[in-house]
Design a protein around this motif. Structure first.
Motif, PDB file in Angstrom:
ATOM      1  N   LEU A 208     -10.035 -10.424  -2.961  1.00 55.02           N
ATOM      2  CA  LEU A 208     -11.057  -9.369  -2.959  1.00 55.02           C
ATOM      3  C   LEU A 208     -11.405  -8.927  -4.384  1.00 55.02           C
ATOM      4  CD1 LEU A 208      -9.608  -7.300   0.019  1.00 55.02           C
ATOM      5  CD2 LEU A 208     -11.838  -8.441  -0.007  1.00 55.02           C
ATOM      6  N   GLY A 209     -10.739  -9.508  -5.355  1.00 57.53           N
ATOM      7  CA  GLY A 209     -11.008  -9.144  -6.742  1.00 57.53           C
ATOM      8  C   GLY A 209     -10.447  -7.796  -7.131  1.00 57.53           C
TER       9      GLY A 209
ATOM     10  N   ALA B 228     -11.147  -7.781   6.102  1.00 60.04           N
ATOM     11  CA  ALA B 228     -11.262  -6.640   5.183  1.00 60.04           C
ATOM     12  C   ALA B 228     -12.718  -6.351   4.829  1.00 60.04           C
ATOM     13  CB  ALA B 228     -10.461  -6.921   3.915  1.00 60.04           C
ATOM     14  N   ARG B 229     -13.493  -7.402   4.627  1.00 58.92           N
ATOM     15  CA  ARG B 229     -14.896  -7.179   4.253  1.00 58.92           C
ATOM     16  C   ARG B 229     -15.671  -6.502   5.397  1.00 58.92           C
ATOM     17  NH1 ARG B 229     -15.807  -8.771  -0.710  1.00 58.92           N
ATOM     18  NH2 ARG B 229     -14.659 -10.530  -1.604  1.00 58.92           N
TER      19      ARG B 229
ATOM     20  N   THR C 176     -15.397  -2.862  -2.409  1.00 59.05           N
ATOM     21  CA  THR C 176     -13.993  -3.122  -2.746  1.00 59.05           C
ATOM     22  C   THR C 176     -13.486  -2.193  -3.847  1.00 59.05           C
ATOM     23  OG1 THR C 176     -14.757  -4.869  -4.219  1.00 59.05           O
ATOM     24  CG2 THR C 176     -13.996  -5.547  -2.041  1.00 59.05           C
ATOM     25  N   GLU C 177     -14.385  -1.773  -4.722  1.00 56.53           N
ATOM     26  CA  GLU C 177     -13.961  -0.939  -5.852  1.00 56.53           C
ATOM     27  C   GLU C 177     -13.330   0.369  -5.398  1.00 56.53           C
ATOM     28  OE1 GLU C 177     -17.023  -2.392  -5.684  1.00 56.53           O
ATOM     29  OE2 GLU C 177     -16.517  -3.992  -7.117  1.00 56.53           O
TER      30      GLU C 177
ATOM     31  N   PRO D 262      -4.023   6.899  -3.212  1.00 59.13           N
ATOM     32  CA  PRO D 262      -5.427   6.879  -3.643  1.00 59.13           C
ATOM     33  C   PRO D 262      -6.352   7.323  -2.507  1.00 59.13           C
ATOM     34  CG  PRO D 262      -4.692   4.666  -3.130  1.00 59.13           C
ATOM     35  CD  PRO D 262      -3.480   5.544  -3.013  1.00 59.13           C
ATOM     36  N   ASP D 263      -7.614   7.505  -2.811  1.00 54.00           N
ATOM     37  CA  ASP D 263      -8.565   7.964  -1.788  1.00 54.00           C
ATOM     38  C   ASP D 263      -8.660   6.987  -0.619  1.00 54.00           C
ATOM     39  OD1 ASP D 263      -9.196  10.300  -3.013  1.00 54.00           O
ATOM     40  OD2 ASP D 263     -11.097   9.620  -3.873  1.00 54.00           O
ATOM     41  N   TYR D 264      -8.686   5.692  -0.946  1.00 51.15           N
ATOM     42  CA  TYR D 264      -8.856   4.699   0.118  1.00 51.15           C
ATOM     43  C   TYR D 264      -7.813   3.590   0.007  1.00 51.15           C
ATOM     44  CZ  TYR D 264     -13.344   6.987   0.790  1.00 51.15           C
ATOM     45  OH  TYR D 264     -14.321   7.918   1.025  1.00 51.15           O
TER      46      TYR D 264
END
Lengths: 80, 337
Positions: free
Chosen positions: B125-126, B86-87, B97-98, B157-159
């Motif tokens: 991922l927090g 993911a990162r 991540t936000e 959501p957007d992403y």
């Protein structure tokens, strides 16, 4: 009608092996022709396309002979 | 009956992947006395090596006879491999991540019956966002994008982060040569958006199933991977070729000279399928020779590893098949970066 599917079966098998000698019903796909199960599956799919039928690959790999392959095609065609 | 999206609304912003460091090569398998040697494995699978989260000593000593022990000894959890993939996907997307508002995970070999794998990934991922799993075995990535692409953009959501960790060697019985020679560990991730244009646009998605074949490939909970090898190989070749031809009919694809990515079952299956469907061998992208069959992660990890390869205007066709039995396709159109 497909009274005898053996010629088609032999033609397909020769695409996947280098056997130059005579092939008959008792010829073993793995031991005599050196066909891996993957090659047997490919031959089977060629026959499916040729006859517009669906064959059970597991049964063929278990029976393992040219005659078994012909019988499988014949059965799928609904003929003795 | 199939799920077909001819005008999906989904953009691909970044792909990521992760393979564990430990290499499981054919020499190692030969030394396990499975009755096969390196040449046999390569000839029948086209696979040279795989990666595993398991220590090689553990495999050598136990053959993973009790797969429940594998979870405890594995070097990485599914959530940890997903985080790494993911990162990379986020970095390529140019996002942090936000930006992520939803996590969708899926796997053939999830470690927990509950909670959703997506929750464990989001936690690493927090992220405190909605999480859910969406599984269709090796077709998981198709199912995830097919359903997201069919949703009203305003509902999303957007992403969105999509992950497919498949650390499948935990389920392999290393006394079973049929499974041992095929499976490897890998994880893929994608950052997608329903409305923000990205590097590629999903232009078509199709998902189909034949549930009568659900017993053909299976991993009962706490037990080993098993499959009806010849029947599954035949299905995989047939379904891959048929699905690609269907995609060509749906989209007029062939003249566009697309890149082709198939399910990374084994290289012989892919080559046989390609021969039948007419896809161009020089446009065939794969990694199964180096990483083995990584289940649901296989196809998407190929796209991630080749992320910089498609040029603006290129099409990438991904055709996946798997347990279920299920099969499907995704078509991406790449734009300028």
């Amino acid at each position: 009608m497909h009274a005898d599917v053996m010629p088609e079966v032999l033609t397909v098998l020769r695409r996947y092996c280098e056997a130059s000698g005579p092939l008959d019903r008792s010829t073993r796909l793995a031991e005599d022709l050196g066909l891996s199960s993957g090659k047997v599956v490919e031959a089977l799919l060629d026959l499916e396309d040729q006859f517009d039928i669906r064959l059970d690959a597991s049964r063929l790999v278990r029976s393992g002979t040219v005659g078994g392959m012909a019988d499988l095609v014949q059965a799928a065609l609904g003929e003795p | 009956m199939s799920l077909l999206l001819s005008t999906p609304s989904l953009y691909l912003h970044g792909m990521g992947h992760h393979h564990p460091d430990t290499v499981l090569d054919n020499r190692f398998l030969q030394e396990l006395d499975l009755g096969v040697d390196e040449a046999w494995i390569l000839e029948r699978t086209g696979i040279r090596r795989r990666r595993t989260v398991l220590p090689l000593d553990y495999i050598r000593e136990t053959r993973n006879a009790d797969p429940r022990e594998a979870d405890a000894i594995a070097s990485l959890t599914d959530a940890e491999t997903a985080e790494r993939a993911a990162r990379l996907a986020l970095e390529r997307a140019g996002l942090t991540t936000e930006a992520i508002g939803l996590v969708v995970a899926g796997s053939c070999t999830g470690q927990h019956a509950t909670p959703p794998l997506a929750s464990a990934v989001a936690d690493r991922l927090g992220l405190a966002v909605p999480c859910l799993d969406l599984n269709a075995a090796c077709c998981t990535f198709v199912a995830q994008l097919q359903l997201l692409g069919g949703m009203a953009p305003g509902a999303l959501p957007d992403y969105i982060l999509v992950v497919t960790p498949d650390n499948t060697t935990r389920t392999v019985d290393y006394r079973d040569r049929g499974a041992a020679v095929l499976l490897g560990d890998g994880t893929a991730a994608a950052v997608v958006s329903p409305r923000v244009p990205g590097v590629a646009r999903l232009t078509s998605a199709r998902l189909e199933s034949d549930p009568s074949g659900w017993r053909a490939v299976h991993i009962p909970r706490g037990r080993h991977f098993g499959q009806d090898g010849p029947a599954v190989q035949a299905f995989a070749i047939r379904a891959t070729a048929d699905t690609y031809r269907q995609l060509c009919r749906d989209t007029g694809l062939e003249s566009a000279h697309p890149w082709f990515i198939g399910h990374q079952a084994n290289l012989l299956m892919l080559v046989a399928a390609l021969r039948r469907c007419g896809a161009a061998p020089e446009r065939h992208l794969f990694n199964v020779d180096e990483f083995g069959n990584c289940g649901s992660a296989g196809g998407p990890t190929v796209l991630s590893q080749q992320w910089d390869r498609p040029a603006a205007g290129d099409l990438v066709a991904m055709v996946l098949v798997g347990s279920g039995l299920s099969w499907g396709s995704l078509l991406f159109e790449f734009s300028g970066r």
